[in-house]
Scaffold this active site. Structure first.
Site, PDB file in Angstrom:
ATOM      1  CD  GLU A  14       3.460   0.235  -4.337  1.00  0.00           C
ATOM      2  OE1 GLU A  14       3.529  -0.491  -5.346  1.00  0.00           O
ATOM      3  OE2 GLU A  14       2.686   0.016  -3.384  1.00  0.00           O
ATOM      4  CB  SER A  15       7.737   5.085  -8.249  1.00  0.00           C
ATOM      5  OG  SER A  15       7.407   5.669  -6.992  1.00  0.00           O
TER       6      SER A  15
ATOM      7  CB  CYS B 218       7.366   5.491  -3.311  1.00  0.00           C
ATOM      8  SG  CYS B 218       5.794   5.073  -4.087  1.00  0.00           S
TER       9      CYS B 218
ATOM     10  CD  GLU C 107      -1.764  10.398   1.203  1.00  0.00           C
ATOM     11  OE1 GLU C 107      -0.889  10.921   0.481  1.00  0.00           O
ATOM     12  OE2 GLU C 107      -2.105   9.212   1.099  1.00  0.00           O
TER      13      GLU C 107
ATOM     14  CG  PHE D 251       2.289   6.175   0.802  1.00  0.00           C
ATOM     15  CD1 PHE D 251       2.046   4.813   0.612  1.00  0.00           C
ATOM     16  CD2 PHE D 251       3.064   6.847  -0.138  1.00  0.00           C
ATOM     17  CE1 PHE D 251       2.556   4.140  -0.496  1.00  0.00           C
ATOM     18  CE2 PHE D 251       3.579   6.179  -1.237  1.00  0.00           C
ATOM     19  CZ  PHE D 251       3.322   4.829  -1.422  1.00  0.00           C
TER      20      PHE D 251
ATOM     21  CB  SER E   5       2.671   7.893 -10.941  1.00  0.00           C
ATOM     22  OG  SER E   5       2.991   7.496  -9.640  1.00  0.00           O
TER      23      SER E   5
ATOM     24  CG  PHE F 213      -2.357   6.060  -7.392  1.00  0.00           C
ATOM     25  CD1 PHE F 213      -2.209   4.685  -7.489  1.00  0.00           C
ATOM     26  CD2 PHE F 213      -1.363   6.869  -7.941  1.00  0.00           C
ATOM     27  CE1 PHE F 213      -1.100   4.125  -8.125  1.00  0.00           C
ATOM     28  CE2 PHE F 213      -0.256   6.314  -8.579  1.00  0.00           C
ATOM     29  CZ  PHE F 213      -0.120   4.947  -8.667  1.00  0.00           C
TER      30      PHE F 213
ATOM     31  CG  HIS G 125       6.577   9.169  -8.838  1.00  0.00           C
ATOM     32  ND1 HIS G 125       5.706   8.316  -9.458  1.00  0.00           N
ATOM     33  CD2 HIS G 125       7.727   9.118  -9.534  1.00  0.00           C
ATOM     34  CE1 HIS G 125       6.321   7.753 -10.480  1.00  0.00           C
ATOM     35  NE2 HIS G 125       7.559   8.230 -10.557  1.00  0.00           N
TER      36      HIS G 125
END
Ligand code: PUT
Length: 327
Positions: free
Chosen positions: A64-65, A79, A241, A7, A223, A217, A237
């Site tokens: 995404e952000s 992102c 991983e 990611f 976030s 998430f 954010h």
């Protein structure tokens, strides 16, 4: 790493200031309806997860952000493989049609180098392509790269004749090679929801008294947007991983010195490496930040590898990168 899901946490960041050529004070970006934002965000390939408002600023956590909207400023940070720049033309048309703003006072598009640029949409695969796209809309664009072009660097596109006069400053810390135990907090296995992760990590103590909208998430990733009175925000954010760990912290909270804030953010996330950018215009109390940062060769166990200062038309800009020493 081979076979592992990758990611791209590194965000594309757009900030646009609008004005009216006839000084129409009734223009306001916050009258744009949710359905119109949703249409714009569809072009970018992301969605609204939640909304919060404060006295002068609206905030959206996205899939995404984040997005922030004030009377005359729009901020969109996205992102992954989002296509942020595709939306710039649509944004200008929407703002003109709905709000009456007919002029862009300034624009800032910036990002760190991507880890896997080849996974991005064609338009975002290189900064040159992004600049070509923006140059088709703006005749007065200025493009910069700070840092090391063959290692970690940071790109900026802005206007050479930007005209934002009100006090303004933006501080960003982009962090990678993150501490594993800190990153575990941002997984569903460790924290039950966004609120829990905000508390467990110590994010809630970075700027006390802030109104927070946070999201954890599934199975991991975090976030948050935070708002303070007067149009001040923070946004964080986290991509936890281990093979692609990345965290961003951004805020426009004015500080005469950012050292205390830097210390607090580093303490929460413990990155292996980070880069920091500070924009401040002449009316900002942060305008001398570059003078303080200039002397910071080390910060709490980190050593500075790069440091650059730019005097843009309306803003002082400092770029600096630090890493933990290799033992
Ligand atoms: N992200 C760019 C910030 C510019 C000054 N507000």
């Amino acid at each position: 790493a081979g076979g592992q899901h990758f990611f791209e946490g590194t965000e594309k960041l757009l900030e646009v200031w609008f004005t009216s050529s006839v000084n129409d004070d009734s223009c306001d970006l916050r009258i744009i309806e949710r359905k119109d934002w949703e249409k714009l965000l569809k072009l970018v390939r992301c969605e609204i997860i939640s909304f919060m408002k404060h006295d002068t600023m609206d905030s959206y956590v996205l899939s995404e952000s984040s997005m922030f909207v004030t009377k005359n400023r729009f901020i969109l940070k996205t992102c992954g493989t989002t296509t942020l720049l595709i939306a710039v033309k649509h944004l200008a048309q929407l703002v003109k049609r709905v709000c009456g703003y007919d002029t862009i006072a300034d624009i800032f598009y910036s990002r760190k180098n991507f880890t896997r640029p080849e996974l991005q949409h064609y338009l975002h695969q290189s900064f040159d392509k992004e600049v070509d796209h923006l140059d088709q809309m703006f005749t007065n664009g200025a493009a910069y790269v700070l840092g090391r072009m063959n290692k970690d660097c940071w790109y900026l596109y802005t206007l050479e004749n930007g005209s934002v006069e009100q006090p303004d400053q933006t501080f960003e810390l982009l962090m990678w090679d993150m501490c594993r135990s800190k990153m575990e907090i941002f997984t569903r296995a460790f924290s039950k929801d966004g609120k829990d992760a905000t508390k467990n990590s110590g994010i809630c103590d970075i700027i006390p008294g802030i109104k927070i909208d946070d999201y954890l998430f599934e199975p991991c990733g975090y976030s948050m947007n935070g708002l303070l009175p007067g149009g001040y925000y923070i946004t964080i954010h986290v991509t936890p991983e281990p093979h692609c760990s990345y965290v961003s912290f951004e805020s426009n909270v004015p500080q005469a010195s950012y050292q205390e804030l830097i210390r607090k953010v580093l303490d929460v996330f413990k990155p292996g490496k980070f880069l920091m950018t500070v924009f401040a215009n002449n009316a900002s109390i942060a305008k001398d930040t570059h003078k303080h940062i200039e002397h910071l060769d080390t910060i709490e166990g980190y050593i500075r590898s790069d440091h650059q200062f730019c005097s843009l038309k309306n803003y002082y800009l400092t770029y600096t990168q630090f890493s933990r020493p290799v033992i």
